[in-house]
Design an enzyme around this catalytic site. Structure first.
Site, PDB file in Angstrom:
ATOM      1  N   HIS A  53       0.750  -1.327  -0.025  1.00 40.30           N
ATOM      2  CA  HIS A  53       0.019  -0.153  -0.083  1.00 40.30           C
ATOM      3  C   HIS A  53       0.770   1.275   0.169  1.00 40.30           C
ATOM      4  O   HIS A  53       1.947   1.278   0.343  1.00 40.30           O
ATOM      5  CB  HIS A  53      -0.992  -0.088   1.333  1.00 40.30           C
ATOM      6  N   GLU A  55       1.020   3.944   1.966  1.00 43.34           N
ATOM      7  CA  GLU A  55       1.554   4.325   3.191  1.00 43.34           C
ATOM      8  C   GLU A  55       2.623   3.280   3.572  1.00 43.34           C
ATOM      9  O   GLU A  55       3.737   3.670   4.151  1.00 43.34           O
ATOM     10  CB  GLU A  55       0.578   3.808   4.415  1.00 43.34           C
ATOM     11  N   CYS A  83      -6.005   1.820   6.214  1.00 42.38           N
ATOM     12  CA  CYS A  83      -6.576   0.420   6.446  1.00 42.38           C
ATOM     13  C   CYS A  83      -5.980  -0.071   7.910  1.00 42.38           C
ATOM     14  O   CYS A  83      -5.036   0.639   8.428  1.00 42.38           O
ATOM     15  CB  CYS A  83      -6.443  -0.441   5.325  1.00 42.38           C
TER      16      CYS A  83
END
Length: 149
Positions: A53, A55, A83
């Site tokens: 992801h 991040e 998430c």
């Protein structure tokens, strides 16, 4: 903060890089003392990695830059609400502040579905703000998924 808009625009440009590669358009940048120390965009398809992801990519980049797995005194700007996995990694990295653009009603872990950053049992508190450039981020995501369908 006065530079938040600049850094969120930077994160949006990274999200557009993800989109060009056929990835869900999410971008993230980590800033310390008004300088980029890490950045990333969604790459789970290209990397064959469900943890890739935006991040996580930004965290990996920043940790390499700092030669440390802890990132105190930093702010992470991301175009979509983190998430559960990303929220946990943000806490473990000791990020001070997260600014995200659009809420994620299906998987969001910092207010939408869960509120991980405000879990009292955790040893680190992450200050979180949202909504900056949310419309632009949401539009980018909506257009991406419209084209896929």
């Amino acid at each position: 903060m006065k530079n938040d808009r600049h850094w969120m625009e930077y994160a949006l440009s990274l999200a557009k890089d993800a989109e060009k590669q056929g990835e869900v358009p999410v971008g993230a940048v980590i800033v310390k003392d008004n300088m980029v120390i890490g950045e990333g965009f969604n790459q789970p398809i290209a990397r064959h990695d469900p943890t890739a992801h935006a991040e996580i990519q930004a965290l990996r980049s920043a940790c390499r830059h700092n030669e440390n797995y802890r990132l105190p005194g930093t702010t992470l700007y991301v175009t979509l609400e983190p998430c559960i996995m990303c929220a946990g990694a943000i806490i473990n990295a000791r990020i001070d502040r997260v600014v995200f653009a659009a809420k994620e009603p299906k998987m969001g872990a910092v207010g939408s579905c869960f509120d991980i950053f405000n879990t009292q049992q955790l040893t680190h508190y992450v200050h979180c703000e949202h909504g900056l450039l949310a419309e632009q981020s949401s539009e980018l995501l909506l257009n991406f998924f419209r084209q896929k369908r």
